[in-house]
Design a protein around this motif. Sequence first.
Motif, mmCIF file in Angstrom:
data_model
loop_
_atom_site.group_PDB
_atom_site.id
_atom_site.type_symbol
_atom_site.label_atom_id
_atom_site.label_comp_id
_atom_site.label_asym_id
_atom_site.label_seq_id
_atom_site.Cartn_x
_atom_site.Cartn_y
_atom_site.Cartn_z
ATOM 1 N N ARG A 59 0.841 -1.211 0.000
ATOM 2 C CA ARG A 59 0.000 0.000 0.000
ATOM 3 C C ARG A 59 0.874 1.259 0.000
ATOM 4 O O ARG A 59 0.406 2.332 -0.350
ATOM 5 N N ASP A 60 2.111 1.127 0.446
ATOM 6 C CA ASP A 60 3.029 2.273 0.421
ATOM 7 C C ASP A 60 4.275 1.845 -0.352
ATOM 8 O O ASP A 60 4.974 0.923 0.035
ATOM 9 N N ASP A 145 0.779 5.928 -7.392
ATOM 10 C CA ASP A 145 1.372 7.266 -7.252
ATOM 11 C C ASP A 145 0.247 8.303 -7.282
ATOM 12 O O ASP A 145 -0.454 8.441 -8.279
ATOM 13 N N GLN A 168 -5.521 12.176 0.235
ATOM 14 C CA GLN A 168 -4.796 12.205 1.506
ATOM 15 C C GLN A 168 -5.709 11.895 2.698
ATOM 16 O O GLN A 168 -5.231 11.687 3.807
#
Length: 222
Positions: A59-60, A145, A168
């Motif tokens: 996920r990151d 991204d 976000q």
Amino acid sequence: MATSDRKQELKIDVTSDNICPWCYVGKRRLEKALSQIDSSRVNVSVSWHAYELDHGLPRDGSLLKMDRYKQKFGEARIKQMLPTMMETGKQEGIQFSFGGKIGSTFDSHRLLYYVKQQENGEQKQNALINVLFRAYFEQEQDLADHQVLIKAAEEIGQDGNQVKQFLQSDQYKKEIQDEINHSQQEGISGVPHFVINDKVELSGAQDPQQFLQAFRKAGITF
């Protein structure tokens, strides 16, 4: 009775992942089938629902796409798969390119859900998924991204700053996880998966004629 009152309703629910090449092919073939339907007689609505093809993606951060393919499928199978996929893509006007990076598609699904909540949301969702497919499969961009997602949203007329704030946030994370869980509960093990008028199911990137048969089976006359 007015002509509009006699219009038939054709509702198509598509479970898909934005890094699934057959989902891109399937969308093109679905559009070919829909182009053969008289829009004065049939109202068509197409909704896209989230699926995670590769639960192991981070996920990151992201991985090199070819490295991930080799991990999952093995080098010998990749050498067979990619030329076949590229040839299939050409027949549908898709120029598949398999460089670049791959990461979680969760936020790209959230973005598709976000635009669907707006006015003319289905049209916006369909337009955005085209941009996302093209970005990932033809331009070697990474759908994990946020900058790629913001640019894609701007291409369909969204405000980039608002999209950035949305991405976000935690908005629609629960809804997307619920969609992913629902597809698993329904026994969907591969995508694309199509449900026509809540009656007829099709799995895989079917030819246009298969879609037309499914529409008739669901009670649509054209």
